[in-house]
Motif scaffolding. Structure first.
Motif, short mmCIF file in Angstrom:
data_model
loop_
_atom_site.label_atom_id
_atom_site.label_comp_id
_atom_site.label_asym_id
_atom_site.label_seq_id
_atom_site.Cartn_x
_atom_site.Cartn_y
_atom_site.Cartn_z
N CYS A 202 0.82 -1.23 0.00
CA CYS A 202 0.00 0.00 0.00
C CYS A 202 0.84 1.27 0.00
O CYS A 202 0.31 2.37 0.18
CB CYS A 202 -0.99 0.02 1.17
SG CYS A 202 -1.99 -1.47 1.30
N ASP A 203 2.15 1.12 -0.15
CA ASP A 203 3.09 2.26 -0.29
C ASP A 203 2.95 3.30 0.82
O ASP A 203 2.92 4.51 0.57
CB ASP A 203 2.92 2.92 -1.65
CG ASP A 203 4.12 3.80 -2.02
OD1 ASP A 203 5.26 3.42 -1.67
OD2 ASP A 203 3.92 4.86 -2.63
N GLY A 204 2.85 2.81 2.06
CA GLY A 204 2.86 3.74 3.19
C GLY A 204 1.51 4.27 3.61
O GLY A 204 1.43 5.07 4.54
N LEU A 205 0.43 3.84 2.96
CA LEU A 205 -0.92 4.22 3.41
C LEU A 205 -1.33 3.28 4.54
O LEU A 205 -1.14 2.06 4.45
CB LEU A 205 -1.93 4.13 2.27
CG LEU A 205 -2.04 5.36 1.34
CD1 LEU A 205 -0.73 5.59 0.57
CD2 LEU A 205 -3.19 5.16 0.35
N LEU A 206 -1.91 3.84 5.60
CA LEU A 206 -2.33 3.04 6.76
C LEU A 206 -3.75 3.43 7.17
O LEU A 206 -4.11 4.60 7.13
CB LEU A 206 -1.41 3.29 7.96
CG LEU A 206 -0.06 2.58 8.00
CD1 LEU A 206 0.72 3.07 9.23
CD2 LEU A 206 -0.22 1.07 8.06
N ALA A 207 -4.52 2.45 7.56
CA ALA A 207 -5.86 2.70 8.08
C ALA A 207 -6.04 1.96 9.39
O ALA A 207 -5.56 0.83 9.55
CB ALA A 207 -6.92 2.25 7.07
N PHE B 175 -5.49 3.22 -1.63
CA PHE B 175 -6.43 3.59 -0.57
C PHE B 175 -7.35 2.42 -0.22
O PHE B 175 -7.54 2.09 0.95
CB PHE B 175 -7.25 4.80 -1.04
CG PHE B 175 -8.27 5.28 -0.04
CD1 PHE B 175 -7.90 6.11 1.00
CD2 PHE B 175 -9.60 4.90 -0.15
CE1 PHE B 175 -8.84 6.57 1.92
CE2 PHE B 175 -10.55 5.35 0.76
CZ PHE B 175 -10.17 6.19 1.79
N MET B 176 -7.92 1.79 -1.24
CA MET B 176 -8.82 0.66 -1.00
C MET B 176 -8.07 -0.52 -0.40
O MET B 176 -8.55 -1.17 0.53
CB MET B 176 -9.51 0.25 -2.29
CG MET B 176 -10.60 1.21 -2.76
SD MET B 176 -11.91 1.45 -1.53
CE MET B 176 -12.50 -0.24 -1.32
N LYS B 177 -6.89 -0.79 -0.91
CA LYS B 177 -6.13 -1.93 -0.38
C LYS B 177 -5.74 -1.70 1.07
O LYS B 177 -5.79 -2.62 1.89
CB LYS B 177 -4.88 -2.18 -1.23
CG LYS B 177 -4.06 -3.37 -0.75
CD LYS B 177 -2.88 -3.68 -1.67
CE LYS B 177 -3.35 -4.50 -2.85
NZ LYS B 177 -2.21 -5.05 -3.64
N ALA B 178 -5.38 -0.46 1.42
CA ALA B 178 -5.01 -0.15 2.80
C ALA B 178 -6.17 -0.44 3.76
O ALA B 178 -5.97 -0.94 4.87
CB ALA B 178 -4.55 1.30 2.93
N HIS B 179 -7.39 -0.10 3.33
CA HIS B 179 -8.54 -0.34 4.19
C HIS B 179 -8.92 -1.83 4.23
O HIS B 179 -9.36 -2.33 5.28
CB HIS B 179 -9.73 0.51 3.73
CG HIS B 179 -9.65 1.93 4.19
ND1 HIS B 179 -8.97 2.90 3.50
CD2 HIS B 179 -10.12 2.54 5.31
CE1 HIS B 179 -9.04 4.04 4.15
NE2 HIS B 179 -9.74 3.86 5.25
N LEU B 180 -8.73 -2.53 3.14
CA LEU B 180 -8.97 -3.97 3.16
C LEU B 180 -7.93 -4.66 4.06
O LEU B 180 -8.28 -5.54 4.85
CB LEU B 180 -8.91 -4.53 1.74
CG LEU B 180 -10.15 -4.26 0.89
CD1 LEU B 180 -9.85 -4.37 -0.59
CD2 LEU B 180 -11.27 -5.21 1.28
N TYR B 181 -6.68 -4.24 3.95
CA TYR B 181 -5.65 -4.80 4.82
C TYR B 181 -5.92 -4.48 6.29
O TYR B 181 -5.69 -5.29 7.17
CB TYR B 181 -4.28 -4.24 4.43
CG TYR B 181 -3.56 -4.98 3.33
CD1 TYR B 181 -4.19 -5.96 2.58
CD2 TYR B 181 -2.22 -4.70 3.04
CE1 TYR B 181 -3.52 -6.64 1.57
CE2 TYR B 181 -1.54 -5.37 2.03
CZ TYR B 181 -2.20 -6.34 1.30
OH TYR B 181 -1.53 -7.02 0.30
#
Length: 529
Positions: A359-364, A396-402
């Motif tokens: 996710c290249d540094g995106l975190l949720a 963005f979507m992958k970060a929230h799925l993760y």
């Protein structure tokens, strides 16, 4: 397919499940396949500091969901549904429903989502030398004692949501053993509440000024296949106010959504497991033997027949993700786009596959509420990113799925690493797996375990409850429920298995490392907002 009352399809079994976002009804035939379904949406609310549902709404929503199913049945068969062979009730596990001797509810319904029972959880875990998570009914009850809440001295009976509905329909305060294991610790040998722990609890309660006999307060425990009462005429009208549905229908023991998930995924045998992924996410691993030591992060519950299960329960699943999907849908509609909600989910989930593996540094942080495993009493949904991260829709979507899988992986590591439990395959079900491939692939990468998804993955719970209802008639022929499921239910079910991809495993591992490091951000948000 129309049902013919003159052939082998004249048997019908009904499953009703009160989930966290929908109440669902499934009618199955003698082939144990769904023939009619209905549902009604509802949402929890934060009332007086507690996540809760209005119990009066329970019956409105059950009637609405049942009515939709009955109308669908009549459209198929040209007949009104008046009789079924057995009924089963399921609901969200855990929580707190205390009643006085006049059957009056003493507090609002306190659900599994509340994380205000830390002191009780810690004290009872120490007292029993057995993990008692904050969600458990007994933790709610003991915390109310510690808080010196006025209602405690009036408590005559405790129940869960499924147990409450079953009681109103039959007049019987009974509960399935899987659901009971989320109220109070179970002795796997006696298939009942642990006698020694009940005695310790009574003594502890007396020490702080309360005279209770917890055995009399808890509902009676029953196992799968037993008859747990009969639908009364009054109960039938609660479900179907038209009066078409008749009473005197056998009912199986009410169960929690964890038990229905095990049944619906054929995961009741030792060394099998399943992951239910929706509003909350939990993994269930059926054990060959007890864990080597106590882990406060792990629930010890049971299968519907009383065998021990290690449960990793994560309070926060896809709720925050769902909120973002709806927001993006609003933006699309402003531009004139026309689409169904299912199409929106499918397209956004598929878009996430284009994102970077980490996710290249995106975190949720999807903490709508507190989280037991990471020690949060309450939550603040949070999204953060580095200034140099690629801020794309896919990432963005992958970060929230993760994010919906991160705490699950933390809990599973206790079982697979600390306890060295080998899980060869796990079956996924629930809303996360409705979109083909995406949720399944990410879960395989997140857990590093092959993930199987069956063709009914999105709606397994109420179907699993209907199967438990049918087992009331099947137990004589199949004393072992796993054999019943193997021979009569899953012998021809379509399923697909996905193995972990090395790149996905490495990407999620990197995401999780950043997630753990960034938990301090979530802590600051909770403490200062």
């Amino acid at each position: 397919m129309p049902m013919n009352d003159n052939n082998k399809m004249n048997k019908r079994y009904l499953g009703i499940e009160l989930g966290s976002t929908r109440i669902k009804v499934v009618l199955i035939d003698e082939n144990l396949k769904p023939v009619a379904t209905g549902s009604s949406a509802w949402e929890n609310r934060l009332i007086d500091g507690y996540w809760s549902y209005d119990l009066d709404l329970v019956w409105d929503k059950i009637r609405e969901a049942y009515g939709e199913m009955a109308a669908q049945y009549k459209s198929l068969t040209k007949k009104s549904l008046s009789k079924v062979n057995a009924i089963g009730i399921s609901g969200m596990m855990h929580g707190y429903l205390p009643f006085d001797k006049n059957d009056q509810l003493l507090t609002g319904f306190r659900t599994w989502r509340n994380n205000k029972q830390l002191h009780a959880s810690q004290a009872l875990t120490q007292l029993f030398d057995y993990p008692v998570p904050q969600r458990w009914s007994i933790a709610h009850f003991y915390q109310a004692m510690l808080n010196q809440e006025e209602h405690v001295s009036k408590v005559y009976a405790l129940n869960t949501l499924a147990g409450y509905v079953h009681w109103k329909l039959t007049g019987k305060r009974v509960i399935g053993i899987g659901e009971a294991s989320g109220m109070f610790p179970i002795d796997s040998h006696t298939k009942n509440y642990n006698i020694e722990m009940m005695s310790k609890f009574n003594t502890k309660a007396e020490e702080i000024g309360y005279q209770v006999n917890i055995e009399e307060i808890l509902p009676i425990v029953q196992v799968a296949g037993e008859t747990a009462g009969y639908l009364t005429n009054e109960g039938a009208k609660l479900i179907d106010p038209s009066g078409c549905l008749e009473g005197n229908i056998p009912m199986c023991p009410p169960e929690g959504d964890a038990a229905t998930g095990m049944v619906a995924t054929n995961s009741v045998k030792t060394k099998t497991g399943n992951i239910s992924a929706g509003t909350s996410i939990f993994a269930m691993i059926v054990l060959e033997k007890n864990l080597k030591k106590r882990h406060s992060e792990i629930d010890m519950v049971t299968t519907p027949t009383g065998n021990p299960v290690a449960m990793v329960h994560v309070n926060n699943g896809t709720s925050d993700l769902n909120g973002w999907v709806e927001l993006l849908g609003e933006a699309a509609k402003l531009l004139g786009a026309d689409f169904s909600i299912n199409t929106l989910y499918e397209q956004l989930y598929k878009e996430s596959l284009k994102g970077e593996k980490d996710c290249d540094g995106l975190l949720a942080y999807n903490y709508i509420s507190g989280e037991h495993i990471t020690d949060f009493e309450s939550g603040r949904p949070l999204f953060v990113r580095r200034p140099d991260s690629r801020f794309t829709l896919a990432n963005f979507m992958k970060a929230h799925l993760y994010a919906s899988m991160a705490v699950l992986r933390i809990g599973l590591d206790i079982l697979t690493v600390d306890e060295a439990i080998h899980v060869s395959e796990i079956t996924g079900h629930g809303g996360l797996f409705k979109t083909p491939i995406v949720g399944q692939r990410y879960m395989a990468g997140a857990t590093n375990i092959p993930v199987t998804v069956m063709n009914h993955a999105g709606e397994g719970g109420p179907w699993g409850m209907a199967l438990l209802a049918s087992y009331v008639e099947k137990k004589e022929a199949y004393p072992d429920i796993s054999q019943f499921l193997e021979d009569e239910v899953f012998s021809d079910v379509d399923k697909r298995i996905m193995y972990p991809c090395d790149a996905d495993v490495a990407g999620f591992r990197k995401y999780l490392k950043a997630y753990k490091k960034g938990i301090c951000i979530e802590r600051r948000a909770v403490d200062n907002m």
